[in-house]
Design an enzyme around this catalytic site. Structure first.
Site, PDB file in Angstrom:
ATOM      1  N   GLY A  75      -8.069  -2.072   0.849  1.00  0.00           N
ATOM      2  CA  GLY A  75      -7.678  -3.508   0.446  1.00  0.00           C
ATOM      3  C   GLY A  75      -6.201  -3.583   0.211  1.00  0.00           C
ATOM      4  O   GLY A  75      -5.636  -2.491  -0.051  1.00  0.00           O
ATOM      5  N   LYS A  76      -5.735  -4.809   0.335  1.00  0.00           N
ATOM      6  CA  LYS A  76      -4.093  -4.940   0.066  1.00  0.00           C
ATOM      7  C   LYS A  76      -3.804  -6.446  -0.412  1.00  0.00           C
ATOM      8  O   LYS A  76      -4.858  -7.354   0.202  1.00  0.00           O
ATOM      9  CB  LYS A  76      -3.461  -4.480   1.198  1.00  0.00           C
ATOM     10  CG  LYS A  76      -1.887  -4.256   1.072  1.00  0.00           C
ATOM     11  CD  LYS A  76      -1.824  -2.600   0.441  1.00  0.00           C
ATOM     12  CE  LYS A  76      -0.609  -2.203   0.221  1.00  0.00           C
ATOM     13  NZ  LYS A  76      -0.656  -0.825  -0.042  1.00  0.00           N
ATOM     14  N   GLY A  77      -3.123  -6.700  -1.233  1.00  0.00           N
ATOM     15  CA  GLY A  77      -2.723  -8.189  -1.395  1.00  0.00           C
ATOM     16  C   GLY A  77      -1.421  -8.032  -1.766  1.00  0.00           C
ATOM     17  O   GLY A  77      -0.496  -7.230  -1.833  1.00  0.00           O
ATOM     18  N   ASP A 127       2.214  -1.797  -6.238  1.00  0.00           N
ATOM     19  CA  ASP A 127       2.825  -1.622  -4.867  1.00  0.00           C
ATOM     20  C   ASP A 127       4.238  -2.113  -5.085  1.00  0.00           C
ATOM     21  O   ASP A 127       4.439  -2.344  -6.420  1.00  0.00           O
ATOM     22  CB  ASP A 127       2.008  -2.254  -3.802  1.00  0.00           C
ATOM     23  CG  ASP A 127       2.268  -1.925  -2.496  1.00  0.00           C
ATOM     24  OD1 ASP A 127       1.363  -1.009  -2.034  1.00  0.00           O
ATOM     25  OD2 ASP A 127       3.058  -2.426  -1.839  1.00  0.00           O
ATOM     26  N   VAL A 131      -6.447  -9.138   1.360  1.00  0.00           N
ATOM     27  CA  VAL A 131      -7.435  -8.687   2.475  1.00  0.00           C
ATOM     28  C   VAL A 131      -8.135  -7.429   2.042  1.00  0.00           C
ATOM     29  O   VAL A 131      -7.920  -6.426   1.354  1.00  0.00           O
ATOM     30  CB  VAL A 131      -6.518  -8.435   3.660  1.00  0.00           C
ATOM     31  CG1 VAL A 131      -7.585  -7.966   4.850  1.00  0.00           C
ATOM     32  CG2 VAL A 131      -5.803  -9.584   4.429  1.00  0.00           C
TER      33      VAL A 131
END
Ligand code: NAD
Length: 420
Positions: A108-110, A149, A63
């Site tokens: 952002g993050k995934g 992460d 995202v």
């Protein structure tokens, strides 16, 4: 998609926080909508060959909250519970953290819904390389820069760098941060978050007129963040009287020797059994008297149940989301605790990630001293901004941090205008 996102409790929580701040800032409705929703939500299927020869298809997400201030920046996590709504909330929070620190990034993050603990090293490499290939049209040093992460690490970043670079025919180190030093990672990245927690907590001591040598601290968590926070506080002369990890808690009113505890923990992979302190109840440790309480382990540890009982002067949030919204209300009403909110307190990590990207783009490596000096300058500026904004507007530090961040993004969107 709007309804799907809002049906996720974590995304709803992020939106509730956003709405509260947007009301305070009196954001114009159009800007408000543009700041709230993610710019891009990408979901891909990631088929890999398992070690036993069968093919399994995993779901991966990314995202990108917004790209108005530069590429998006944020972690990639591997965990069975990864779900697009939560990833979108984490992207929004990263967006605020980057804006607060004035980094030229959106958030952002995934993630991939998988269980890395049950996968071989070969399977992890295959899932990482395939996910990277599926993401190639959507990522790049000027578009989206990932980082480690939960469930991923510098090895994962090395595989992403290699896959992306092979596709482009030359090494592109700026595609991710958190790389090994041998692949142009940054000096100072490992200790950055914990160092930042300690640096900001010592800034709060100054504001309260307490000298470091007279101060005491309790640190929850002895992993990357907690260990470096405790070690740096200790190097400032602060006495670390309580420390915990997942195995239990330790107490020594004369101060715990952090160097010795670190050697012990490296050898035994736990702090349990360390002879330089007494074992105590971890829940009780959080409510004992101290100057600095630094939760640096997991979320939701300061709750509606214990918030009224904590006896610290400074709450330094090293972990993400350690204080629940109910606890936050209690702490706001008490008005006797200097809170350093998570988006500021643990921003040392993303700030040095930014420095890694800058060094990679420049093809120039800075020394550890240069990195830490630049980090402290950025943290100091953001800290003073938050404290000043909160004071001028008579609002809590957390809300001030969020308001500065959201206003920064809103102003950038207003200035760029709406593409016709
Ligand atoms: P880590 O895995 O290195 O360490 C976590 C530590 O917490 C371990 O010592 C573990 O034993 C302990 N722990 C786990 N559950 C516990 C519990 N219930 N009570 C007490 N201790 C417990 O993780 P980390 O990288 O240090 O991250 C800690 C927190 O900081 C997380 O919330 C993470 O999201 C946040 N954070 C980390 C970074 C970073 O750069 N590492 C950056 C920003 C935020």
């Amino acid at each position: 998609m709007r309804e799907e996102l809002l049906s996720n409790p974590v995304f709803s929580m992020a939106v509730a926080q956003f709405d509260r701040v947007a009301d305070f800032l009196e954001l114009e409705p159009g800007i408000r909508e543009r700041c709230k929703w993610p710019k891009r939500i990408i979901t891909v299927t990631v088929p890999i060959r398992r070690d036993d020869g069968h093919t399994e298809v995993f779901f991966g997400h990314r995202v990108q909250h917004h790209l108005t201030r530069g590429p998006v920046k944020g972690g990639l996590r591997y965990h069975p519970s990864v779900e697009v709504g939560e990833v979108a909330a984490l992207a929004m929070w990263m967006n605020w953290k980057c804006a607060l620190m004035d980094l030229p990034y959106g958030g952002g993050k995934g993630g991939i819904a998988c269980d890395p603990g049950k996968m071989s090293i070969g399977e992890l490499e295959r899932i990482t390389r395939r996910y990277t290939m599926e993401m190639i049209p959507f990522i790049g040093p000027e578009i989206d820069v990932m980082a480690p992460d939960m469930g991923t690490n510098e090895q994962t970043m090395a595989w992403i760098t290699d896959t992306y670079s092979t596709h482009h025919g030359h090494l592109v180190p700026s595609i991710v941060t958190g790389k090994p030093l041998t692949l142009q990672g940054s000096a100072g990245r490992t200790q950055a978050t914990g160092h930042g927690v300690a640096f900001l907590a010592s800034g709060a001591l100054v504001k309260l007129g307490i000298e470091s040598k007279d101060a005491t601290a309790i640190v929850q968590g002895f992993g990357n963040v907690g260990m470096y926070a405790a070690a740096t506080l200790s190097s400032y002369g602060v006495k670390i009287i309580g420390i915990s990890d997942v195995s239990g808690a330790l107490w020594n009113s004369d101060g715990i020797d952090i160097k010795k505890l670190r050697s012990f923990a490296e050898k035994h992979r736990t702090i349990e059994g360390f002879s330089g302190a007494a074992a105590i109840d971890p829940a009780e440790m959080l409510i004992r008297e101290c100057d600095i309480l630094a939760p640096c382990a997991v979320g939701h540890v300061i709750t509606g149940t214990n918030a009224a009982s904590i006896k610290c002067k400074i709450l330094a949030e090293g972990a993400n989301g350690p204080t629940t919204p109910e606890a936050d209300l209690i702490i706001e009403q008490r008005d006797d605790i200097f809170v350093i909110p998570d988006i500021l307190c643990n921003a040392g990590g993303v700030t040095v990630s930014y420095f890694e990207w800058v060094q990679n783009l420049q093809r120039f490596q800075w020394t550890e001293r240069e990195v830490i000096t630049k980090l402290e300058t950025k943290l100091h500026t953001a800290f003073e901004q938050v404290v000043g904004f909160a004071k001028r507007n008579k609002i809590p530090h957390r809300m001030a941090a969020q308001a500065i961040a959201i206003k920064t993004v809103a102003d950038a969107k207003t200035a760029s205008g709406l593409f016709p």
